[in-house]
Enzyme design. Structure first.
Site, PDB file in Angstrom:
ATOM      1  N   ARG A  64       0.812  -1.201   0.000  1.00  9.16           N
ATOM      2  CA  ARG A  64       0.000   0.000   0.000  1.00  9.16           C
ATOM      3  C   ARG A  64       0.848   1.254   0.000  1.00  9.16           C
ATOM      4  NH1 ARG A  64      -3.545   0.231   4.892  1.00  9.16           N
ATOM      5  NH2 ARG A  64      -1.475  -0.100   5.791  1.00  9.16           N
ATOM      6  N   SER A  84       8.496  -5.047   6.155  1.00  9.58           N
ATOM      7  CA  SER A  84       8.373  -6.089   7.185  1.00  9.58           C
ATOM      8  C   SER A  84       9.147  -7.354   6.845  1.00  9.58           C
ATOM      9  CB  SER A  84       6.898  -6.414   7.399  1.00  9.58           C
ATOM     10  OG  SER A  84       6.206  -5.243   7.692  1.00  9.58           O
ATOM     11  N   ASP A 121       7.045  -3.750  10.741  1.00  8.89           N
ATOM     12  CA  ASP A 121       5.619  -3.594  11.079  1.00  8.89           C
ATOM     13  C   ASP A 121       5.358  -3.596  12.580  1.00  8.89           C
ATOM     14  OD1 ASP A 121       6.263  -6.251  11.206  1.00  8.89           O
ATOM     15  OD2 ASP A 121       4.506  -6.981  10.126  1.00  8.89           O
TER      16      ASP A 121
HETATM   17 MG    MG Z   1       0.335  -7.211   9.060  1.00  6.26          MG
END
Ligand code: MG
Ligand code: ADP
Length: 922
Positions: free
Chosen positions: A546, A607, A661
């Site tokens: 995103r 992440s 994250d």
């Molecule tokens: Mg996640």
């Protein structure tokens, strides 16, 4: 007349047998009194349903006429039962002993040896102890004859005791009240299993364990169950009448059991004792009741049971004789004597062929001289009484079937009904009417009547066999699941190991020895709420990629975002292509948001495990989660992003921070709660970060303040320190992953693996013939068929087993009721362990924070993200409870992160900018 029962007695007369003469009027009237319309029977069924609901409900139970007693029989046989079983059956005038051998062949051909002992009348009237001594003596005599081989062998015994008992377990039940003429002292209110066991022990002859107490109705039901054809209703129409059926466990409020079905003994003989039957009682029934041992009680039974049918007929005949309608007015005295007509005779008289002769014979034996027409009338009366009894029985059965159909939420119920008893067996017509009327009263149910071969005795053996099979299974299941069940000491050890690995990981020299990397993030502060401005954020490494714009203002945070696909070819192509694609997405986003030309600080949530060298400098250590773009491992991902921007001639990029994250999660929760200093992820994978004192961080420069440490705790145990926690199932799961031997802690906890662990346990249970009746289930062999989201569904509190079964059926797993219970238990064991291990890890974190801050008590908030944590019905509860136990000096609050990885990255950038502005230009 159209609403009259199709089988009303008149219809069954032989043509020409009786002429329609005016003299029949009184007889006709008596017959009509005994005839129940279908509407009336519908009403009886309705009242019966109400009485059943009352009896089942905890609140209404005390006022209920039908006791609906729990039997603690929770399973019907599956045909695999085998072994030797003893049964003692107490009857009205006999004790019957049986030795039953079940062969595991679907209970088709049990071997049976039995003996009937006459019981002297006074035994049923004296002291309770004498009754049980008598039974024990019968048993020993029987065993002497059977010679069970090894005298030390423990023999399981089932006690068929046809009186109302308040059971609290299969092998425990207090006699509520004697009936059927028994009145032994000191038994009512006592546990009859204990009384029998004590009496048998007193004989000091054989080693017998009384393991099951049951009613003959239950025995009837169980004896009619065969493989593939469970029998879930039992019906006895003997001297008395009673029924039982498999009720939904949740509805049996008088028993603690909630999850499976339980057989309920309806005690329907007492139906109507509150007046529910008063509309249909005739003067003859009132006479029968008045002359009975307990007037006003067992009203339903007195319309159906063999103890009464002969009596009802006798009263009708006596009245007709008195009025001169029969026997030329004679015979009144003999018909005034109780029990001159037996139910057995009534059942012979109703026969089409031999009935009239039987009537004549019976009447002559009473000293009467019946005419042809007398015999005919007597037959009509007998038929009316039997038809009514069968019709009422059908109303009761229809109530049971409809109740089952409704409570199982079925449109149609198919059920086998085990039937036994002298009245039922006495004439085929009884069963025919029962069948036909039941169908009319419960058209949504298809009931098949199955005559019981040897009701009580054989059924009792089956009950015991099922109980023992379930007990043996339980032991095996416990054994299989034992390695997954972690006690407090196990968890404390895991906590201590995590603590040790954390210390090693933070040390400059020892870092390489630790399985927990403890990566410095260069994030040195959490938000204080004074951050302001617009920021861009990227989120790569979750389920979606995103791009976001985040507006941080005094009145809160506003965001807009777009999801972009990353084609598999890009994920697994070259690093340059991957980062080019990312820049393309950013440019598209900026254009869509009208941001083209603006240079906004950008936070990058990335992440994957990185060695971070600065807030904006992160060297990729390895790809995970399906990414494998070449030429990235060992490179600074921020640099790669900047190079791609240059290639694409995009000059408006100001990457200020790259975060994991977990850090994003901590930061986004930190904006709402300043004491949020821990981030936790429990989604596809698991990881945690927390604020550590700089002086403890040997792997980053500086001694002042704190820095967020990305633990990468998923790898905890990769150095072997958790080996004794891993079960065979965990090994199997690990071996089949793309990274065997790696991320061992994560593989015990996170969404990508829990379903697989469950699947392997289920396979082991199938192999042990405990699940799916040992039938191999090809679908279960498929990897990842059992997704972690199914654990969430299956473990929802109070979810009906039918729904669990539905989930399994969707997976093409043909699960029985018991299978569903077991699958749920396995899911619970696996998710509980995951939550506990996660708690052990967190306990190490919070305790370390508390100690390094020199505090007696620490209050801290954990920001959490991840679908497993958020969606599983019990995970968070178990996690928090275990954490309280393991870290009693820490008060830990959990805050669910809303879009941590998007908002969090922007906030890292925002905090960076705030601090940079405060410090002024370098
Ligand atoms: Mg996640
Ligand atoms: P990620 O960790 O990739 O950012 P999520 O936090 O959404 O993504 O976690 C996705 C994982 O959550 C899936 O791999 C799946 O195993 C698990 N999951 C999905 N739905 C549920 C659910 N209803 N209950 C428990 N776990 C679920």
């Amino acid at each position: 007349m159209g609403h009259l029962l199709p089988c009303r007695p008149q219809e069954n007369l032989q043509p020409g047998c009786c002429d329609e003469a005016p003299a029949l009027t009184l007889v006709q009237r008596a017959l009509l009194e005994l005839t129940l319309s279908l509407e009336t029977l519908q009403a009886v069924k309705g009242h019966m349903l109400e009485a059943m609901a009352k009896g089942l409900s905890r609140q209404m139970h005390a006022q209920a006429t039908m006791r609906m007693l729990p039997t603690y029989i929770c399973s019907t046989p599956d045909g695999t039962e085998k072994g030797d079983f003893l049964v003692v059956e107490l009857r009205r005038r006999h004790v019957r002993t049986l030795w039953v051998t079940l062969l595991g062949d679907g209970n088709q051909s049990p071997q049976l040896r039995d003996r009937l002992f006459d019981m002297p009348e006074d035994v049923t009237q004296g002291k309770g102890e004498e009754l049980f001594d008598f039974i024990a003596q019968c048993l020993c005599q029987f065993l002497d004859g059977v010679c069970p081989g090894d005298p030390q062998q423990r023999l399981p015994l089932g006690f068929v005791f046809p009186f109302s008992c308040r059971q609290t377990r299969l092998d425990q039940g207090e006699l509520i009240a004697w009936s059927k003429g028994f009145r032994c002292s000191e038994v009512e209110g006592q546990d009859v299993v204990q009384l029998l066991q004590a009496a048998i022990n007193k004989q000091e002859r054989y080693r017998v364990d009384v393991i099951a107490l049951m009613n003959n109705t239950v025995g009837t039901m169980m004896s009619c169950s065969m493989e593939e054809m469970p029998c879930e209703v039992g019906l006895v129409i003997d001297v008395g009448t009673n029924s039982c059926f498999m009720a939904e466990g949740r509805l049996v409020e008088m028993a603690e059991e909630t999850s499976r079905r339980m057989c309920v003994n309806t005690e329907w003989g007492s139906f109507g004792d509150d007046g529910a039957l008063s509309d249909i009682l005739t003067p003859y029934d009132q006479c029968v009741d008045q002359e009975s041992a307990k007037p006003g009680e067992k009203r339903f039974e007195k319309l159906i049971g063999g103890l009464y049918l002969g009596e009802i007929v006798r009263h009708v005949l006596a009245k007709l004789a008195t009025e001169g309608e029969l026997f030329g007015g004679s015979g009144v005295p003999i018909l005034g004597t109780k029990d001159t007509l037996k139910t057995q005779q009534v059942l012979e008289i109703i026969d089409d062929e031999a009935g009239l002769a039987a009537a004549r014979g019976t009447l002559q034996a009473l000293g009467l001289a019946p005419s042809e027409q007398d015999c005919c009338h007597v037959q009509q009366v007998c038929r009316a009484v039997v038809t009514r009894a069968a019709g009422l029985c059908a109303a009761g059965l229809a109530a049971i079937l409809s109740h089952m159909c409704q409570s199982r939420e079925l449109e149609q119920l198919k059920a086998n009904v085990g039937v036994d008893g002298a009245v039922y067996r006495g004439h085929a017509r009884f069963g025919e009417i029962l069948q036909r009327v039941t169908k009319l009263l419960a058209p949504e149910c298809v009931a098949t009547l199955v005559p019981s071969a040897d009701g009580g005795g054989r059924g009792a053996a089956v009950v015991m066999a099922v109980a023992l099979r379930l007990a043996a299974q339980r032991r095996e299941v416990d054994q299989l699941l034992a390695p997954l069940r972690l006690g407090p000491t196990d968890l404390q050890r895991v906590q201590a190991l995590m603590r040790r690995e954390m210390e090693l990981g933070l040390g400059q020299e020892t870092n390489a020895q630790s399985s927990v990397r403890m990566l410095p993030t260069y994030v040195c502060g959490t938000p204080d709420g004074t951050e302001r401005g617009d920021f861009l954020a990227l989120d790569l490494g979750g389920t979606n990629f995103r791009v976001l714009v985040v507006h941080v203002a005094q009145d809160g945070i506003r965001m807009a975002s777009e999801i972009y696909a990353i084609p598999l070819a890009v994920m697994q192509g070259t690093g340059e292509a991957l980062f080019d694609h990312i820049i393309d997405c950013i440019m598209d986003f900026q254009q869509k948001q009208g941001l083209t030309g603006q240079v906004l600080p950008l936070g990058f949530t990335f992440s994957f495990p990185c060695q971070q060298l600065g807030l904006d400098k992160a060297v990729l250590l390895s790809w995970t989660k399906g990414f494998s773009a070449s030429g990235c491992v060992g490179k600074d991902v921020v640099q790669m992003l900047r190079e791609a921007a240059q290639r694409k001639q995009h000059f408006g990029l100001d990457v200020v921070a790259v975060v994991n994250d977990t850090v994003g999660t901590m930061m986004s929760c930190g904006y709402d709660d300043p004491s949020c200093e821990i981030g936790l992820i429990v989604g596809t994978g698991t990881n945690a970060c927390y604020m550590e004192e700089m002086q403890n961080v040997g792997t980053a420069e500086g001694e002042q303040g704190r820095m967020c440490i990305n633990m990468e705790w998923g790898a905890f145990g990769d150095n072997g320190c958790l080996d004794d926690i891993f079960t065979d199932f965990d090994q199997l799961v690990d071996e089949k992953t793309i990274n065997p031997g790696k991320q061992r802690f994560e593989k015990l906890i996170s969404g990508m693996y829990l379903g697989e662990i469950v699947r392997h346990i289920l396979l082991a249970l199938v192999e042990k013939h405990i699940l799916f009746r040992g039938k191999p289930s090809p679908k279960l062999q498929t990897r990842d068929i059992f997704q972690t989201k199914f654990l969430s569904t299956i473990e929802i509190d109070g979810l009906a087993l039918r729904q669990v079964r539905g989930v399994l059926r969707d997976l093409e797993l043909d699960a029985s009721f018991e299978d569903s219970v077991l699958v749920r238990e396995v899911c619970q064991a696996v998710s509980l362990r995951a939550a506990q291990l996660c708690a052990a890890g967190l306990a190490a974190v919070v305790e370390k924070m508390r100690e390094s801050r020199g505090l007696a008590q620490l209050a801290v908030t954990v920001g959490v993200d991840g679908t497993l944590y958020k969606m599983h019905p019990r995970f968070s509860q178990h996690l928090q409870r275990t954490l309280r136990d393991l870290a009693p000096n820490c008060t830990v609050t959990f805050l669910q992160s809303e879009d941590g990885s998007g908002k969090g990255a922007a906030l890292v950038a925002a905090v960076h900018c705030r601090v940079a502005q405060a410090q002024g230009p370098p």
